[in-house]
Design an enzyme around this catalytic site. Structure first.
Site, mmCIF file in Angstrom:
data_model
loop_
_atom_site.group_PDB
_atom_site.id
_atom_site.type_symbol
_atom_site.label_atom_id
_atom_site.label_comp_id
_atom_site.label_asym_id
_atom_site.label_seq_id
_atom_site.Cartn_x
_atom_site.Cartn_y
_atom_site.Cartn_z
ATOM 1 N N VAL A 168 31.124 40.946 44.154
ATOM 2 C CA VAL A 168 32.525 41.124 43.537
ATOM 3 C C VAL A 168 32.220 42.543 42.826
ATOM 4 O O VAL A 168 33.126 43.292 43.102
ATOM 5 C CB VAL A 168 33.064 39.852 42.833
ATOM 6 C CG1 VAL A 168 34.347 40.336 42.215
ATOM 7 C CG2 VAL A 168 33.136 38.574 43.724
ATOM 8 N N CYS A 169 31.119 42.371 41.999
ATOM 9 C CA CYS A 169 30.963 43.636 41.252
ATOM 10 C C CYS A 169 31.052 44.978 42.374
ATOM 11 O O CYS A 169 31.512 46.078 41.766
ATOM 12 C CB CYS A 169 30.075 43.499 40.498
ATOM 13 S SG CYS A 169 29.981 42.210 39.338
ATOM 14 N N THR A 170 30.399 44.781 43.418
ATOM 15 C CA THR A 170 30.235 45.866 44.069
ATOM 16 C C THR A 170 31.642 46.469 44.752
ATOM 17 O O THR A 170 31.797 47.415 44.736
ATOM 18 C CB THR A 170 29.270 45.634 45.379
ATOM 19 O OG1 THR A 170 28.007 45.288 44.696
ATOM 20 C CG2 THR A 170 29.242 46.681 46.225
ATOM 21 N N MET A 176 33.437 48.476 41.856
ATOM 22 C CA MET A 176 32.983 49.581 41.300
ATOM 23 C C MET A 176 33.339 50.581 42.330
ATOM 24 O O MET A 176 33.874 51.710 42.053
ATOM 25 C CB MET A 176 31.523 49.611 41.394
ATOM 26 C CG MET A 176 30.998 48.796 40.029
ATOM 27 S SD MET A 176 31.224 50.070 38.628
ATOM 28 C CE MET A 176 30.931 48.990 37.281
#
Length: 208
Positions: free
Chosen positions: A44-46, A49
């Site tokens: 999810v973070c990828t 970003m």
């Protein structure tokens, strides 16, 4: 101490992928989209970003600087950025803070024990050029942020500041705005020369 809307954002100095940052100096005369994520090399973070990087021109057009944070190291961030650029087809240029000792995460109350004792949740702080906190949002670790809403609320805050107006539900650029009840009709004639529709005495809408 809880951070509230209108508070001055706490200052800090910390290492980042762009070198050491003193937050208030780095903000300068810009707005800031300050957001945390749980960990590098996570799915999810990828995507988040990558989406922030893809929207670089949208943030620049609004005089907004994105600033990321996680409790990973600069070295891990740098390696991860290569993965973000590759998988999300982007060119990530904004700084990511390396908050390995949780100093900033704790200062901004980004670690929620119900989610994790060490990783930051998905916090959002919109901070204005006066370093005031104007909006906060908190997402759980498993749910990515809505970037349409982040841009929309920045537009709304900037529109409200520039025009002494309030913004209705689902407002977007170009929509009618609300004349606050605190502004008398007499003053409104000077502030809103296009006139207004009075739906109720407390609900007056106008086009800018």
């Amino acid at each position: 101490m809880s951070l509230r809307l209108g508070d001055t954002s706490p200052n800090f100095t910390i290492d980042s992928t762009a070198g050491q940052i003193n937050f208030h100096d780095w903000v300068g005369d810009s707005w800031v989209f300050f957001f945390s994520h749980p960990a590098d090399f996570t799915p999810v973070c990828t995507t988040e970003m990558g989406r922030t990087a893809q929207l670089a021109n949208e943030f620049t057009a609004r005089n907004v600087k994105p600033l990321g944070l996680s409790t990973d190291s600069v070295e891990e961030h740098v390696k991860w950025i290569e993965d973000v650029n590759d998988t999300q087809t982007c060119d990530l240029q904004f700084p990511i803070l390396a908050d390995a000792d949780h100093k900033v995460a704790e200062l901004y109350e980004m670690i929620h024990a119900g989610e994790s004792e060490t990783a930051a949740v998905r916090s959002v702080f919109i901070i204005d050029p006066n370093k005031k906190i104007r909006l906060t949002m908190t997402y759980p670790m498993a749910v990515g942020r809505n970037f349409d809403e982040i841009l929309r609320v920045i537009d709304a805050l900037q529109c409200g500041d520039a025009n002494n107006c309030a913004l209705p539900a689902d407002w977007r650029k170009g929509d009618a705005v609300i004349i606050p009840p605190s502004i008398s009709n007499e003053d409104a004639r000077d502030l809103f020369p296009n006139g207004w529709e009075e739906i109720r005495p407390y609900l007056r809408t106008t086009r800018l």
